[in-house]
Design a protein around this motif. Structure first.
Motif, PDB file in Angstrom:
ATOM      1  N   LEU A   1      19.788 -13.192   0.176  1.00 25.90           N
ATOM      2  CA  LEU A   1      18.992 -12.505  -0.834  1.00 25.90           C
ATOM      3  C   LEU A   1      18.034 -11.543  -0.149  1.00 25.90           C
ATOM      4  N   TYR A   2      17.843 -10.388  -0.761  1.00 22.87           N
ATOM      5  CA  TYR A   2      16.948  -9.382  -0.196  1.00 22.87           C
ATOM      6  C   TYR A   2      16.374  -8.579  -1.354  1.00 22.87           C
ATOM      7  N   ALA A   3      15.086  -8.277  -1.280  1.00 23.53           N
ATOM      8  CA  ALA A   3      14.455  -7.468  -2.323  1.00 23.53           C
ATOM      9  C   ALA A   3      13.377  -6.598  -1.704  1.00 23.53           C
ATOM     10  N   VAL A   4      13.147  -5.448  -2.317  1.00 20.36           N
ATOM     11  CA  VAL A   4      12.102  -4.543  -1.857  1.00 20.36           C
ATOM     12  C   VAL A   4      11.304  -4.081  -3.068  1.00 20.36           C
ATOM     13  N   ARG A   5       9.981  -4.079  -2.935  1.00 21.32           N
ATOM     14  CA  ARG A   5       9.102  -3.624  -4.012  1.00 21.32           C
ATOM     15  C   ARG A   5       8.764  -2.156  -3.783  1.00 21.32           C
TER      16      ARG A   5
ATOM     17  N   TYR B   1       1.666   5.023  -1.352  1.00 24.17           N
ATOM     18  CA  TYR B   1       2.182   3.773  -1.888  1.00 24.17           C
ATOM     19  C   TYR B   1       2.362   2.764  -0.751  1.00 24.17           C
ATOM     20  N   THR B   2       2.528   1.506  -1.136  1.00 21.82           N
ATOM     21  CA  THR B   2       2.795   0.449  -0.165  1.00 21.82           C
ATOM     22  C   THR B   2       4.018  -0.329  -0.616  1.00 21.82           C
ATOM     23  N   LEU B   3       5.034  -0.392   0.232  1.00 16.32           N
ATOM     24  CA  LEU B   3       6.247  -1.145  -0.082  1.00 16.32           C
ATOM     25  C   LEU B   3       6.100  -2.591   0.404  1.00 16.32           C
ATOM     26  N   ASP B   4       6.956  -3.470  -0.098  1.00 17.92           N
ATOM     27  CA  ASP B   4       7.006  -4.854   0.378  1.00 17.92           C
ATOM     28  C   ASP B   4       8.435  -5.346   0.361  1.00 17.92           C
ATOM     29  N   ILE B   5       8.723  -6.300   1.246  1.00 15.61           N
ATOM     30  CA  ILE B   5      10.075  -6.834   1.409  1.00 15.61           C
ATOM     31  C   ILE B   5      10.057  -8.339   1.210  1.00 15.61           C
TER      32      ILE B   5
ATOM     33  N   ASP C   1       3.314  -1.637   9.208  1.00 19.16           N
ATOM     34  CA  ASP C   1       2.903  -0.479   8.424  1.00 19.16           C
ATOM     35  C   ASP C   1       3.915  -0.278   7.308  1.00 19.16           C
ATOM     36  N   MET C   2       3.567  -0.692   6.092  1.00 15.80           N
ATOM     37  CA  MET C   2       4.462  -0.594   4.940  1.00 15.80           C
ATOM     38  C   MET C   2       4.080   0.562   4.021  1.00 15.80           C
ATOM     39  N   SER C   3       3.212   1.457   4.487  1.00 13.11           N
ATOM     40  CA  SER C   3       2.709   2.544   3.652  1.00 13.11           C
ATOM     41  C   SER C   3       3.624   3.760   3.706  1.00 13.11           C
ATOM     42  N   VAL C   4       3.665   4.499   2.601  1.00 11.57           N
ATOM     43  CA  VAL C   4       4.358   5.783   2.539  1.00 11.57           C
ATOM     44  C   VAL C   4       3.479   6.766   1.785  1.00 11.57           C
ATOM     45  N   ASN C   5       3.588   8.022   2.167  1.00 16.30           N
ATOM     46  CA  ASN C   5       2.861   9.092   1.495  1.00 16.30           C
ATOM     47  C   ASN C   5       3.875  10.136   1.040  1.00 16.30           C
ATOM     48  N   VAL C   6       4.205  10.123  -0.253  1.00 20.44           N
ATOM     49  CA  VAL C   6       5.224  11.022  -0.785  1.00 20.44           C
ATOM     50  C   VAL C   6       4.661  12.433  -0.884  1.00 20.44           C
ATOM     51  N   LYS C   7       5.362  13.368  -0.220  1.00 21.43           N
ATOM     52  CA  LYS C   7       4.917  14.765  -0.173  1.00 21.43           C
ATOM     53  C   LYS C   7       5.792  15.632  -1.076  1.00 21.43           C
TER      54      LYS C   7
END
Length: 320
Positions: free
Chosen positions: A85-89, A161-165, A265-271
């Protein structure tokens, strides 16, 4: 994991002993044996996240972001098989493109798993985000290092945003995580895979609310980047809002993550996408022009969302 599980059980019973008589809450032998058996199974299936790599932390609108995760077994045990099982927020306007998993013993075929995503959303919701879930098509050998590579389609909303796994496995069919009525199957998700069909008829009639909890099966959540603070907050929220009856005992439920991995580092900055810059540079200032969200010219726009340029200015507009 065995130490963590023993500590959790010991802590719960110490707390229980301080709040109500232990004699009134001792489970009959068949219940205790079932719990012990589950504990042994859980230990064999432990995972921890040891590495995470983003293809970029500054993706453009509409681009594909690739996230590679490495999950290591905490205990090798090759005598059982389970569904991976695998999931990403991710932000709500993102989508999952593809997931590839590689084990030491091979590469199992993966597919999307809406029930697992629903369970993750139930346990760890966040405003403006959603979970995308995956599972292996068939059971695979446990005890291997896992490399998971997921491609995510970035949405159009710019910002940080911040993703999570969440990653792990389960021996039951993941479809059973959701009941026929479309709700999360609490008995399986929080009942540690015990049999709910036969109550313990020789239990003692305890009074009051027991202090212990039903934890999320560690088959479901073996490793995650969910923070300890968020996990504790959700444990408190769920235990206050939901209970589960097993062997005639009604107990609150709470989430459980065997291994929390912090420090990545789970952060992203959408440009803004490069195609949108092309709209500003190349479009004719004197006419109304339409472009799709990747910046490509559209001569005859149908109903949908477009970039529209008028008088040298570009704005998003919905064409009906």
């Amino acid at each position: 994991m065995a130490e963590a599980l023993c500590v959790a059980h010991a802590s719960a019973f110490r707390h229980l002993n301080n709040t109500t008589s232990m004699k009134k809450f001792l489970l009959p032998k068949k219940c205790v044996l079932a719990l012990a058996f589950v504990s042994m199974l859980v230990v064999a299936c432990g995972l921890k996240i040891t590495n995470i790599v983003f293809s970029t932390h500054e993706p453009e609108q509409g681009s594909v972001l690739t996230v590679t995760s490495t999950l290591e077994p905490t205990d090798h045990n090759n005598q059982a098989e389970y569904y991976l099982l695998y999931a990403v927020r991710v932000p709500e306007d993102w989508s999952g493109e593809d997931l590839t998993v590689t084990l030491e013993s091979g590469s199992p075929e993966m597919m999307e798993c809406a029930p697992y995503a629903q369970l993750c959303q139930f346990c760890y919701p966040r405003e403006g985000y959603k979970w995308i879930g995956y599972q292996s098509v068939s059971k695979t050998q446990q005890g291997d290092q896992i490399t998971a590579v997921v491609d995510l389609k970035v949405g159009e909303s710019m910002g940080s945003y911040t993703l999570d796994i969440m990653g792990g496995g389960w021996q039951k069919d993941p479809a059973e995580l959701v009941n026929a009525n479309g709700e999360v199957n609490l008995e399986l998700a929080f009942g540690n895979n015990l049999d709910f069909t036969e109550p313990c008829t020789n239990k003692d009639d305890a009074t009051g609310t027991p202090a212990t909890l039903f934890h999320t099966s560690e088959y479901l959540f073996n490793a995650s980047t969910i923070s300890k603070a968020e996990n504790e907050a959700r444990r408190s929220a769920l235990s206050a809002a939901h209970t589960l009856t097993l062997y005639g005992l009604t107990l609150p439920i709470a989430t459980e993550i065997a291994n929390i991995a912090e420090g990545f580092d789970m952060s992203v900055n959408v440009k803004e996408g490069a195609g949108i810059e092309g709209v500003n540079a190349d479009a004719n200032n004197g006419a109304t022009e339409y472009f799709d969200l990747q910046g490509r010219s559209v001569a005859n726009p149908e109903a949908g969302l477009y970039l529209v340029k008028r008088g040298g200015k570009v704005a998003k507009e919905i064409v009906k």
